[in-house]
Motif scaffolding. Structure first.
Motif, PDB file in Angstrom:
ATOM      1  N   GLY A  39       0.787  -1.220   0.000  1.00 36.40           N
ATOM      2  CA  GLY A  39       0.000   0.000   0.000  1.00 36.40           C
ATOM      3  C   GLY A  39       0.823   1.276   0.000  1.00 36.40           C
ATOM      4  O   GLY A  39       0.276   2.371  -0.202  1.00 36.40           O
ATOM      5  N   MET A  40       2.121   1.183   0.232  1.00 35.93           N
ATOM      6  CA  MET A  40       2.979   2.360   0.140  1.00 35.93           C
ATOM      7  C   MET A  40       3.127   2.837  -1.306  1.00 35.93           C
ATOM      8  O   MET A  40       3.424   4.010  -1.543  1.00 35.93           O
ATOM      9  CB  MET A  40       4.369   2.032   0.701  1.00 35.93           C
ATOM     10  N   GLN A  41       2.911   1.951  -2.272  1.00 35.02           N
ATOM     11  CA  GLN A  41       3.219   2.278  -3.662  1.00 35.02           C
ATOM     12  C   GLN A  41       2.329   3.352  -4.289  1.00 35.02           C
ATOM     13  O   GLN A  41       2.849   4.329  -4.854  1.00 35.02           O
ATOM     14  CB  GLN A  41       3.215   1.008  -4.513  1.00 35.02           C
ATOM     15  N   PRO A  42       0.993   3.204  -4.277  1.00 38.59           N
ATOM     16  CA  PRO A  42       0.187   4.185  -5.002  1.00 38.59           C
ATOM     17  C   PRO A  42       0.348   5.606  -4.498  1.00 38.59           C
ATOM     18  O   PRO A  42       0.355   6.559  -5.290  1.00 38.59           O
ATOM     19  CB  PRO A  42      -1.256   3.684  -4.820  1.00 38.59           C
ATOM     20  N   GLU A  43       0.484   5.792  -3.174  1.00 35.42           N
ATOM     21  CA  GLU A  43       0.676   7.144  -2.656  1.00 35.42           C
ATOM     22  C   GLU A  43       2.135   7.579  -2.745  1.00 35.42           C
ATOM     23  O   GLU A  43       2.423   8.761  -2.962  1.00 35.42           O
ATOM     24  CB  GLU A  43       0.184   7.205  -1.217  1.00 35.42           C
ATOM     25  N   GLY A  44       3.056   6.636  -2.606  1.00 40.07           N
ATOM     26  CA  GLY A  44       4.465   6.975  -2.728  1.00 40.07           C
ATOM     27  C   GLY A  44       4.792   7.568  -4.085  1.00 40.07           C
ATOM     28  O   GLY A  44       5.676   8.430  -4.204  1.00 40.07           O
ATOM     29  N   ASP A  45       4.061   7.150  -5.113  1.00 43.29           N
ATOM     30  CA  ASP A  45       4.282   7.679  -6.460  1.00 43.29           C
ATOM     31  C   ASP A  45       3.989   9.176  -6.547  1.00 43.29           C
ATOM     32  O   ASP A  45       4.453   9.849  -7.478  1.00 43.29           O
ATOM     33  CB  ASP A  45       3.391   6.945  -7.467  1.00 43.29           C
ATOM     34  N   TRP A  46       3.202   9.692  -5.597  1.00 40.26           N
ATOM     35  CA  TRP A  46       2.799  11.100  -5.659  1.00 40.26           C
ATOM     36  C   TRP A  46       3.646  12.005  -4.774  1.00 40.26           C
ATOM     37  O   TRP A  46       3.439  13.232  -4.766  1.00 40.26           O
ATOM     38  CB  TRP A  46       1.317  11.232  -5.285  1.00 40.26           C
ATOM     39  N   ILE A  47       4.604  11.470  -4.044  1.00 38.28           N
ATOM     40  CA  ILE A  47       5.387  12.321  -3.140  1.00 38.28           C
ATOM     41  C   ILE A  47       6.100  13.430  -3.911  1.00 38.28           C
ATOM     42  O   ILE A  47       6.045  14.606  -3.536  1.00 38.28           O
ATOM     43  CB  ILE A  47       6.390  11.476  -2.334  1.00 38.28           C
TER      44      ILE A  47
END
Length: 321
Positions: free
Chosen positions: A52-60
């Motif tokens: 679950g870190m991936q989809p939001e991590g892409d927006w950092i």
């Protein structure tokens, strides 16, 4: 070696402990099926936090302000911590963290279906916080009273942080919904895409969920999938009204007689496909997790070497030099 009578006595004590709402601890005797159920559930939960870190991590790096970048960075760090708590809880059951990771990468263990959907716009970041973390809270708060002690205690901190994440997501959507027409359209589009997958997070309907029935019997979980789904809908509808967004369900309406909202049936065939590996981002998510695991091999090896070196340098008193 325990005799049959010994095992009957141990089983009776275990069942009494669960029935009395006391905690089962790692050194307590427990049925092997209880242990296996916990390992499966806790591992799936841990895998979900890490994937679950991936989809939001892409927006950092693409977030529109330093404040939004910092919020996302902190949230992704929290999710990594949740995964570590949960892997630690699984280890108290005799599970090996490396083995759990191999099972995930080989497709022998699952993670939450919700993380196989793309975060296409920045509004998706807010919707993930509001809907996905909101659904997680509905699911996880009762786990703070799980019959297995280490799992229940880990969930206390996880739920506090998930609650903060949910409020962060709602605040982001609140801001965008009061922005430009394009931003409002972006929010509604994200809600339209994430609503049904969020309802699927609770799993299949009760009639098709034998794992849920077993977990409830042992008080690992306290509520059925359908009960949790109903709680989530009832919680979310007034929040959507405040945001000024429309939930994409023509059957959604208040039922005065039931005291709950009626709502449509999620596409459980889609849920089965996504869990089976045929979702929009299944291959991408696992490939990135695999690459991260392989790229981090030297860190794990260095940590083991350091621990071994410290152990060799420790004197008889147990004090490291």
């Amino acid at each position: 070696m325990a005799t049959e009578a010994d095992e009957r006595e141990l089983r009776a004590h275990f069942e009494e402990t669960v029935a009395a709402d006391r905690r089962v601890e790692p050194r307590d005797w427990m049925p092997e099926a209880y242990r296996a159920t916990l390992v499966r559930q806790i591992a799936q939960h841990a895998h979900s936090e890490i994937i679950g870190m991936q989809p939001e991590g892409d927006w950092i790096t693409r977030a529109p302000s330093l404040r939004r970048k910092a919020i996302l960075w902190a949230k992704v760090q929290d999710e990594a911590g949740h995964g570590l708590y949960l892997y630690g809880a699984a280890e108290t059951l005799g599970a090996d963290r490396d083995d759990l990771t191999r099972r995930l990468l080989e497709g022998r263990q699952k993670y939450s279906s919700i993380f196989n959907y793309p975060a296409a716009t920045f509004a998706d970041v807010g919707v993930i916080g509001w809907l996905v973390d909101g659904a997680a809270i509905c699911n996880q708060v009762p786990l703070c009273r799980s019959s297995y002690g280490p799992y229940a205690r880990a969930m206390v901190r996880v739920c506090k942080e998930e609650s903060f994440h949910q409020r962060q997501g709602y605040e982001l959507l609140w801001t965008m919904a009061r922005g430009t027409a394009a931003q409002r359209e972006m929010v509604q589009d994200a809600v339209d895409r994430w609503w049904w997958p969020s309802l699927m997070m609770f799993g299949p309907p009760d009639a098709a969920s034998p794992n849920s029935r077993r977990s409830m019997a042992w008080r690992i979980k306290r509520h059925s999938n359908d009960e949790l789904r109903q709680r989530f809908v009832d919680m979310t509808v007034p929040q959507a009204d405040r945001l000024g967004v429309t939930l994409p369900d023509p059957e959604l309406r208040w039922n005065e007689e039931r005291g709950h909202h009626d709502f449509g049936t999620p596409d459980f065939a889609e849920l089965a496909r996504v869990i089976g590996g045929d979702g929009p981002c299944n291959a991408e998510r696992v490939a990135r997790r695999t690459a991260a695991h392989e790229d981090g091999a030297w860190v794990r090896e260095a940590a083991v070497a350091h621990a071994q070196r410290r152990a060799r340098r420790t004197d008889d008193s147990g004090v490291a030099r």
